[in-house]
Design a protein around this motif. Structure first.
Motif, short mmCIF file in Angstrom:
data_model
loop_
_atom_site.label_atom_id
_atom_site.label_comp_id
_atom_site.label_asym_id
_atom_site.label_seq_id
_atom_site.Cartn_x
_atom_site.Cartn_y
_atom_site.Cartn_z
N MET A 19 -2.31 -0.67 -0.42
CA MET A 19 -1.78 -0.88 -1.76
C MET A 19 -0.44 -1.60 -1.71
SD MET A 19 -2.88 2.75 -3.55
CE MET A 19 -2.46 2.26 -5.24
N LEU A 20 0.38 -1.26 -0.72
CA LEU A 20 1.67 -1.93 -0.56
C LEU A 20 1.48 -3.41 -0.21
CD1 LEU A 20 3.67 0.79 1.37
CD2 LEU A 20 4.21 -0.08 -0.90
N GLU A 21 0.43 -3.72 0.52
CA GLU A 21 0.15 -5.11 0.87
C GLU A 21 -0.16 -5.94 -0.38
OE1 GLU A 21 0.32 -6.86 3.78
OE2 GLU A 21 1.33 -5.07 4.53
N LEU A 22 -0.82 -5.36 -1.35
CA LEU A 22 -1.14 -6.06 -2.60
C LEU A 22 0.08 -6.22 -3.49
CD1 LEU A 22 -4.59 -4.59 -3.74
CD2 LEU A 22 -4.12 -6.91 -2.96
N PHE A 23 0.96 -5.24 -3.44
CA PHE A 23 2.13 -5.23 -4.31
C PHE A 23 3.04 -6.42 -4.00
CE2 PHE A 23 6.50 -4.09 -5.31
CZ PHE A 23 6.38 -3.62 -6.61
N GLY A 24 3.53 -7.07 -5.05
CA GLY A 24 4.46 -8.18 -4.87
C GLY A 24 3.79 -9.53 -4.81
N ASP A 25 2.47 -9.56 -4.63
CA ASP A 25 1.73 -10.82 -4.62
C ASP A 25 1.31 -11.12 -6.05
OD1 ASP A 25 0.28 -13.04 -4.03
OD2 ASP A 25 -1.41 -11.97 -3.11
N GLU A 26 2.26 -11.63 -6.83
CA GLU A 26 2.07 -11.84 -8.26
C GLU A 26 1.61 -10.55 -8.92
OE1 GLU A 26 -0.55 -15.11 -8.82
OE2 GLU A 26 0.93 -16.60 -8.23
N CYS A 27 2.25 -9.47 -8.54
CA CYS A 27 1.81 -8.15 -8.98
C CYS A 27 2.98 -7.17 -8.90
CB CYS A 27 0.66 -7.70 -8.08
SG CYS A 27 0.22 -5.97 -8.21
N GLU A 28 3.24 -6.48 -10.02
CA GLU A 28 4.31 -5.49 -10.06
C GLU A 28 3.79 -4.06 -10.13
OE1 GLU A 28 5.59 -9.32 -10.91
OE2 GLU A 28 4.29 -8.21 -12.29
N MET A 29 2.47 -3.92 -10.11
CA MET A 29 1.87 -2.58 -10.18
C MET A 29 0.49 -2.62 -9.54
SD MET A 29 1.13 -0.22 -13.56
CE MET A 29 0.82 1.52 -13.40
N VAL A 30 0.24 -1.69 -8.62
CA VAL A 30 -1.07 -1.54 -8.01
C VAL A 30 -1.58 -0.14 -8.34
CG1 VAL A 30 -2.42 -1.58 -5.88
CG2 VAL A 30 -0.43 -3.08 -6.12
N ILE A 31 -2.80 -0.08 -8.86
CA ILE A 31 -3.36 1.19 -9.32
C ILE A 31 -4.55 1.58 -8.46
CG2 ILE A 31 -4.45 2.38 -11.27
CD1 ILE A 31 -3.04 0.49 -13.14
N ASP A 90 -9.26 3.18 -14.01
CA ASP A 90 -8.91 4.57 -13.75
C ASP A 90 -7.43 4.82 -14.03
OD1 ASP A 90 -8.84 7.18 -12.88
OD2 ASP A 90 -9.30 6.74 -10.78
N THR A 91 -7.11 4.97 -15.30
CA THR A 91 -5.72 5.21 -15.69
C THR A 91 -5.19 6.51 -15.10
OG1 THR A 91 -6.02 4.01 -17.78
CG2 THR A 91 -4.20 5.58 -17.67
N GLY A 92 -6.08 7.50 -14.93
CA GLY A 92 -5.64 8.83 -14.53
C GLY A 92 -5.35 9.02 -13.07
N CYS A 93 -5.61 8.04 -12.23
CA CYS A 93 -5.33 8.18 -10.80
C CYS A 93 -3.82 8.16 -10.58
CB CYS A 93 -5.99 7.07 -10.00
SG CYS A 93 -5.71 7.19 -8.22
N SER A 94 -3.29 9.21 -9.97
CA SER A 94 -1.84 9.29 -9.77
C SER A 94 -1.34 8.35 -8.67
CB SER A 94 -1.43 10.72 -9.43
OG SER A 94 -1.54 11.55 -10.56
N LEU A 95 -2.24 7.89 -7.80
CA LEU A 95 -1.83 7.03 -6.70
C LEU A 95 -1.58 5.61 -7.22
CD1 LEU A 95 -1.23 6.93 -3.71
CD2 LEU A 95 -3.65 6.47 -3.29
N LYS A 96 -0.31 5.27 -7.34
CA LYS A 96 0.09 3.98 -7.88
C LYS A 96 1.30 3.46 -7.11
CE LYS A 96 -1.26 4.95 -12.72
NZ LYS A 96 -1.74 6.35 -12.61
N VAL A 97 1.44 2.15 -7.09
CA VAL A 97 2.63 1.50 -6.53
C VAL A 97 3.24 0.68 -7.66
CG1 VAL A 97 3.55 -0.05 -4.78
CG2 VAL A 97 1.57 1.39 -4.24
N MET A 98 4.55 0.87 -7.91
CA MET A 98 5.16 0.24 -9.07
C MET A 98 6.58 -0.23 -8.78
SD MET A 98 3.81 2.93 -12.00
CE MET A 98 3.93 4.39 -10.95
N ARG A 99 7.03 -1.19 -9.55
CA ARG A 99 8.39 -1.70 -9.41
C ARG A 99 9.36 -0.72 -10.05
NH1 ARG A 99 9.66 -7.64 -11.50
NH2 ARG A 99 11.15 -6.63 -12.90
N ALA A 100 10.34 -0.28 -9.30
CA ALA A 100 11.21 0.80 -9.73
C ALA A 100 12.01 0.46 -10.98
CB ALA A 100 12.14 1.21 -8.60
N ASP A 101 12.54 -0.76 -11.06
CA ASP A 101 13.39 -1.08 -12.21
C ASP A 101 12.60 -1.08 -13.51
OD1 ASP A 101 12.03 -3.39 -11.32
OD2 ASP A 101 13.51 -4.72 -12.23
N LEU A 102 11.34 -1.52 -13.46
CA LEU A 102 10.50 -1.47 -14.66
C LEU A 102 10.20 -0.03 -15.06
CD1 LEU A 102 7.90 -4.35 -14.07
CD2 LEU A 102 9.95 -4.38 -15.52
#
Length: 240
Positions: A109-121, A154-166
């Motif tokens: 998930m971290l690998e996907l984050f930041g590649d034109e992406c601010e949130m990985v669900i 799957d909105t309810g999945c707690s496993l997410k990677v997100m940009r902290a400032d947002l």
């Protein structure tokens, strides 16, 4: 490495004493494999078992562990927000403390984050919940999609990677954690989904109801709908 590489795993805890040791062992193995600096922030939501004692022990034994302990039970959304405020990084990973989320999914998930992406669900394509919990979740998702379509499986999945400032700039309210995708999307986040492993709960018992939880969210949806329709957004063309 810069602080941009570092990530913070935020874990709300309420009566999860029997899961915390195994959870941290799995988390440390997964986080260390990324080669990035990281930390874990446990937020104890005034547990009535020995969860806080276990967390204190983890913090004493491992430099990566910090914690916040509430004086009274405030709920999962408040626990997440306290973790966001405590995070010392630009990237936040959220997950449950009941062992149903698999820390081994975090590196991908971290690998996907930041590649034109601010949130990985995380997308739990093969859920290990009880039948009634799966049914109530489908009802809740149907109601949510009819009122506020966030475009994710799957909105309810707690496993997410997100940009902290947002995350820190989001409006805060009870049960807001159920609406992170639409709130982040409204704030300008680009979202990607990835299928993740989902497991049966470890020790302890579920803290959530079934159908009552699905129906109670209608009230929240009205407020979320109002927020996103009244959101002020703009793009700066030029400034001096």
């Amino acid at each position: 490495m810069s602080n941009v590489d570092k990530f913070t795993v935020v874990l709300p805890v309420y009566n999860e004493r029997d899961n915390l040791g195994a959870l941290f062992a799995e988390l440390k193995r997964a986080a260390d494999s990324t080669g990035r600096p990281w930390e874990a922030v446990f937020v104890d939501d005034c547990s009535t078992d020995d969860s806080l004692d276990v967390i204190r022990g983890l913090a004493d034994a491992h430099g990566e562990v910090r914690y916040v302990a509430f004086a009274e039970n405030r709920g999962q959304s408040a626990a997440f927000c306290a973790g966001f405020d405590a995070a010392d990084s630009d990237i936040v990973v959220t997950m449950d403390a009941d062992l149903q989320n698999d820390p081994a999914d975090i590196p991908a998930m971290l690998e996907l984050f930041g590649d034109e992406c601010e949130m990985v669900i995380g997308w739990r394509s093969k859920r290990k919940d009880t039948f009634i919990k799966r049914v109530s979740s489908k009802i809740a998702n149907s109601i949510r999609d009819a009122i506020v379509d966030d475009g994710v499986h799957d909105t309810g999945c707690s496993l997410k990677v997100m940009r902290a400032d947002l995350l820190r700039a989001l409006p805060r309210f009870k049960n807001m954690h159920r609406y992170f995708p639409i709130l982040m999307k409204t704030a300008g986040a680009r979202i990607k989904e990835v299928k993740v492993n989902h497991r049966e709960r470890g020790g302890g018992v579920s803290k959530y109801g079934t159908l009552d939880r699905a129906l109670a969210g209608v009230y929240d949806l009205i407020g979320v709908k109002w927020l996103i329709t009244r959101h002020i957004g703009y793009t700066v063309k030029e400034k001096k």
